[in-house]
Design a protein around this motif. Structure first.
Motif, PDB file in Angstrom:
ATOM      1  N   TYR A   3      -2.806  -1.304  -5.466  1.00 44.21           N
ATOM      2  CA  TYR A   3      -2.213  -2.202  -4.494  1.00 44.21           C
ATOM      3  C   TYR A   3      -1.521  -1.448  -3.242  1.00 44.21           C
ATOM      4  O   TYR A   3      -1.693  -0.337  -3.471  1.00 44.21           O
ATOM      5  N   ASP A   4      -1.282  -2.128  -2.260  1.00 41.20           N
ATOM      6  CA  ASP A   4      -0.521  -1.594  -0.989  1.00 41.20           C
ATOM      7  C   ASP A   4       0.733  -2.169  -0.774  1.00 41.20           C
ATOM      8  O   ASP A   4       1.233  -3.381  -1.403  1.00 41.20           O
ATOM      9  N   VAL A   5       1.239  -1.836   0.216  1.00 39.88           N
ATOM     10  CA  VAL A   5       2.617  -2.274   0.664  1.00 39.88           C
ATOM     11  C   VAL A   5       2.578  -3.850   1.237  1.00 39.88           C
ATOM     12  O   VAL A   5       3.356  -4.621   1.327  1.00 39.88           O
ATOM     13  N   HIS A   6       1.321  -4.304   1.394  1.00 34.95           N
ATOM     14  CA  HIS A   6       1.000  -5.622   1.852  1.00 34.95           C
ATOM     15  C   HIS A   6       0.730  -6.657   0.746  1.00 34.95           C
ATOM     16  O   HIS A   6       0.690  -7.546   0.860  1.00 34.95           O
ATOM     17  N   MET A   7       0.897  -6.047  -0.541  1.00 35.87           N
ATOM     18  CA  MET A   7       0.444  -6.560  -1.773  1.00 35.87           C
ATOM     19  C   MET A   7      -1.126  -7.229  -1.770  1.00 35.87           C
ATOM     20  O   MET A   7      -1.414  -7.809  -2.722  1.00 35.87           O
ATOM     21  N   ASN A   8      -1.693  -6.406  -1.134  1.00 34.37           N
ATOM     22  CA  ASN A   8      -3.414  -6.459  -1.243  1.00 34.37           C
ATOM     23  C   ASN A   8      -3.543  -5.836  -2.855  1.00 34.37           C
ATOM     24  O   ASN A   8      -3.013  -4.598  -2.958  1.00 34.37           O
TER      25      ASN A   8
ATOM     26  N   ARG B 190      -6.436 -10.590  -1.247  1.00 33.03           N
ATOM     27  CA  ARG B 190      -5.563 -10.517  -0.048  1.00 33.03           C
ATOM     28  C   ARG B 190      -3.986 -10.801  -0.380  1.00 33.03           C
ATOM     29  O   ARG B 190      -3.776 -11.838  -0.801  1.00 33.03           O
ATOM     30  N   GLY B 191      -3.241  -9.933   0.272  1.00 35.90           N
ATOM     31  CA  GLY B 191      -1.660 -10.059  -0.358  1.00 35.90           C
ATOM     32  C   GLY B 191      -1.305 -11.367   0.350  1.00 35.90           C
ATOM     33  O   GLY B 191      -0.025 -11.967  -0.348  1.00 35.90           O
ATOM     34  N   ASP B 192      -1.505 -11.731   1.410  1.00 40.59           N
ATOM     35  CA  ASP B 192      -1.326 -12.949   1.968  1.00 40.59           C
ATOM     36  C   ASP B 192      -1.352 -14.455   1.128  1.00 40.59           C
ATOM     37  O   ASP B 192      -0.557 -15.205   1.121  1.00 40.59           O
TER      38      ASP B 192
END
Length: 75
Positions: free
Chosen positions: A35-40, A63-65
């Motif tokens: 995961y990354d800080v964008h919640m991907n 995709r984190g969105d």
């Protein structure tokens, strides 16, 4: 001691499956690989159940969105 959300996700990496709730009412279950800080999210052995039919998707990038929440899977 209060844990940060990303610390909790670190503990879920490569462990038991997680359930990811997405916008639009979809839920995907899979093993969190990254995961990354964008919640991907990267999910391995991902699957989605729709109307009682399970569809296996293999490895997915979400995709984190679209993520509403991530929860440990109850099996």
């Amino acid at each position: 001691m209060t844990k940060r959300p990303l610390e909790i996700l670190d503990k879920a990496l490569n462990q038991k499956p997680v359930i990811v709730s997405l916008k639009g009412g979809r839920e995907i279950r899979g093993v969190l690989q990254g995961y990354d800080v964008h919640m991907n999210l990267v999910l391995e052995n991902a699957e989605e159940e729709i109307n009682g039919v399970t569809t296996k998707a293999g490895t997915l990038i979400v995709r984190g969105d679209n993520v509403i929440y991530i929860s440990p899977s109850v099996e």
